[in-house]
Scaffold this motif. Structure first.
Motif, PDB file in Angstrom:
ATOM      1  N   TYR A 236      94.749   6.175 -16.918  1.00 45.88           N
ATOM      2  CA  TYR A 236      94.703   5.320 -15.776  1.00 45.88           C
ATOM      3  C   TYR A 236      95.168   5.696 -14.587  1.00 45.88           C
ATOM      4  O   TYR A 236      96.052   6.871 -14.645  1.00 45.88           O
TER       5      TYR A 236
ATOM      6  N   PRO B 279      96.875   5.224 -11.135  1.00 50.36           N
ATOM      7  CA  PRO B 279      97.651   4.113 -10.334  1.00 50.36           C
ATOM      8  C   PRO B 279      97.291   4.165  -8.925  1.00 50.36           C
ATOM      9  O   PRO B 279      96.773   5.342  -8.390  1.00 50.36           O
TER      10      PRO B 279
ATOM     11  N   HIS C 278     103.737   2.829 -10.106  1.00 43.04           N
ATOM     12  CA  HIS C 278     102.755   1.776 -10.645  1.00 43.04           C
ATOM     13  C   HIS C 278     102.435   2.416 -12.135  1.00 43.04           C
ATOM     14  O   HIS C 278     101.562   2.044 -12.598  1.00 43.04           O
ATOM     15  N   VAL C 279     103.376   3.289 -12.893  1.00 41.04           N
ATOM     16  CA  VAL C 279     103.139   3.729 -14.099  1.00 41.04           C
ATOM     17  C   VAL C 279     104.276   3.016 -15.199  1.00 41.04           C
ATOM     18  O   VAL C 279     105.531   2.833 -14.567  1.00 41.04           O
ATOM     19  N   SER C 280     103.694   2.608 -16.220  1.00 42.44           N
ATOM     20  CA  SER C 280     104.712   2.122 -17.154  1.00 42.44           C
ATOM     21  C   SER C 280     105.330   3.106 -18.098  1.00 42.44           C
ATOM     22  O   SER C 280     105.139   4.324 -18.266  1.00 42.44           O
TER      23      SER C 280
ATOM     24  N   ASP D  81     102.383   4.351 -20.193  1.00 39.61           N
ATOM     25  CA  ASP D  81     101.807   5.445 -19.321  1.00 39.61           C
ATOM     26  C   ASP D  81     102.374   6.794 -19.176  1.00 39.61           C
ATOM     27  O   ASP D  81     101.747   8.038 -19.211  1.00 39.61           O
TER      28      ASP D  81
ATOM     29  N   GLU E 116     105.124  -2.080 -21.235  1.00 40.78           N
ATOM     30  CA  GLU E 116     103.779  -2.188 -20.580  1.00 40.78           C
ATOM     31  C   GLU E 116     103.749  -2.482 -19.139  1.00 40.78           C
ATOM     32  O   GLU E 116     102.812  -2.351 -18.437  1.00 40.78           O
TER      33      GLU E 116
ATOM     34  N   ARG F 165     103.970  -2.153 -15.211  1.00 41.72           N
ATOM     35  CA  ARG F 165     103.556  -1.074 -14.056  1.00 41.72           C
ATOM     36  C   ARG F 165     104.426  -1.436 -12.942  1.00 41.72           C
ATOM     37  O   ARG F 165     104.163  -0.569 -12.134  1.00 41.72           O
TER      38      ARG F 165
ATOM     39  N   ASP G 295     103.099  -3.122 -10.429  1.00 43.89           N
ATOM     40  CA  ASP G 295     102.004  -2.926  -9.565  1.00 43.89           C
ATOM     41  C   ASP G 295     101.305  -4.173  -8.668  1.00 43.89           C
ATOM     42  O   ASP G 295     100.385  -4.050  -8.326  1.00 43.89           O
TER      43      ASP G 295
END
Length: 384
Positions: A194, A196, A210-212, A215, A360, A362, A364
């Motif tokens: 992924y 971001p 924007h990373v979970s 991630d 999960e 993010r 974002d």
């Protein structure tokens, strides 16, 4: 030739050639110790934060002046050279024998820095020790947070009770938050799936956003594949140990927020409420770690709990969920520290948040979010 010395460094330096001819003046608080060419020299200065001598490579640039016109010359540290400490050979006393024995030379923070691969995060190895985790008695009143209407009760409860924690193993923590450069390298190498968005703020050495939690675990798994070392998210206790860096005040620099020492909603930096800052834009804490208290709020390994009641005191993460969670599975992530859009009271070592963020999530949203990131940790020479 140095003149107008002030404190530990020269204020003005006159440059003469081998024959004594005056070439110009450098108004820079460094002392040239060796010229490698007519325009480049090695400069020495003293770090006011650590008292250590540092060497850098500088380039002298003449801004439209001839070499002999007596005008001041500008000197800039070259962007391709990293600052290198002049490393004394420190010693430590053996308690049993009373003798001084040499140990590894320290970095400017007094601790070992290393990378496990060229693209790996720069790590700092911390010394074992004990500390008090959580908000101490009286901090709310000293900082006026007890009168702050934005400070809701659950955020107070999350920082208590204060517990003594022992880190009795060799812990290494990332010197910086994981950057877009580091994340994008993982994507380009096939380790992360992924990529971001940066919200138009720029990638490079800004912290990845924007990373979970999932991630972040993917990035950590890639580091394991590349290095064979068991990287991980730091536990909440490890994170605060690193953030406090031996201090007991609300921030590593003291109780007062000051101006321009971090980025938040009201910190006095040019990034406040606007974006993340490039990592390392602010001074490091006493152990050489940057951006521990703000920039992005950092994901840690712990499952979210409302307080520190029952929290481990050996540095390990709290992995079990609160009683009554479905399937006895942890579903809510914990993060530590403040972030660029957060209130000023979050810029503290005791700040802990979570409870509404899934593994999960993010963050974002195109016009909001982007306040969470992470840094990595690993045990040196074994598991905690």
């Amino acid at each position: 030739m140095a003149r107008r010395n002030t404190g530990l460094a020269p204020e003005v330096i006159d440059i003469l050639d081998a024959g004594g001819q005056y070439l110009g003046t450098i108004g820079l608080p460094v002392l040239p110790v060796a010229f490698v060419s007519e325009s480049r020299f090695v400069g020495m200065r003293v770090s006011m934060a650590t008292g250590q001598l540092l060497l850098s490579l500088y380039e002298v640039r003449e801004e439209g002046h001839t070499r002999d016109d007596g005008a001041a010359r500008e000197a800039k540290r070259t962007s391709t050279e990293e600052e290198t400490p002049i490393r004394p050979e420190p010693s430590e006393r053996n308690v049993a024998t009373g003798r001084e024995t040499a140990r590894a030379a320290p970095n400017p923070a007094g601790l070992r820095e290393f990378r496990d691969c060229p693209a790996c995060p720069l790590m700092i190895q911390l010394l074992p020790g004990r500390y008090l985790m959580g908000r101490p008695d009286g901090e709310e009143e000293r900082l006026g947070m007890n009168r702050n209407p934005d400070r809701v009760q659950f955020s107070r409860d999350a920082e208590r009770p204060q517990l003594e924690v022992e880190i009795d193993y060799r812990l290494a923590v990332g010197k910086y938050e994981i950057t877009f450069d580091e994340w994008d390298h993982c994507v380009d190498s096939g380790g992360c799936t992924y990529r971001p968005t940066d919200r138009g703020w720029g990638r490079g050495n800004r912290p990845v956003i924007h990373v979970s939690r999932q991630d972040a675990e993917e990035y950590i798994a890639w580091l394991l594949d590349v290095t064979g070392e068991a990287y991980r998210l730091p536990s909440s206790a490890e994170w605060e140990y690193a953030a406090r860096a031996g201090t007991t005040t609300a921030r590593w620099w003291g109780d007062e927020l000051g101006t321009g020492l971090a980025v938040c909603d009201g910190c006095g930096s040019r990034w406040d409420e606007a974006s993340t800052a490039p990592v390392g834009s602010f001074s490091a804490n006493p152990w050489g770690l940057h951006d521990m208290l703000s920039n992005v709020s950092e994901l840690v390994a712990d499952c979210w709990h409302d307080s520190y009641e029952g929290h481990p005191t050996d540095g390990s993460p709290r992995l079990k969920p609160p009683p009554g969670w479905p399937d006895d599975r942890c579903r809510r992530a914990t993060s530590r520290g403040g972030a660029w859009p957060f209130f000023t009271w979050t810029v503290r070592a005791a700040t802990r948040s979570g409870g509404n963020v899934t593994f999960e999530e993010r963050g974002d949203h195109p016009s909001a979010g982007g306040s969470r990131g992470f840094r990595v940790a690993r045990t040196v020479g074994g598991s905690p």
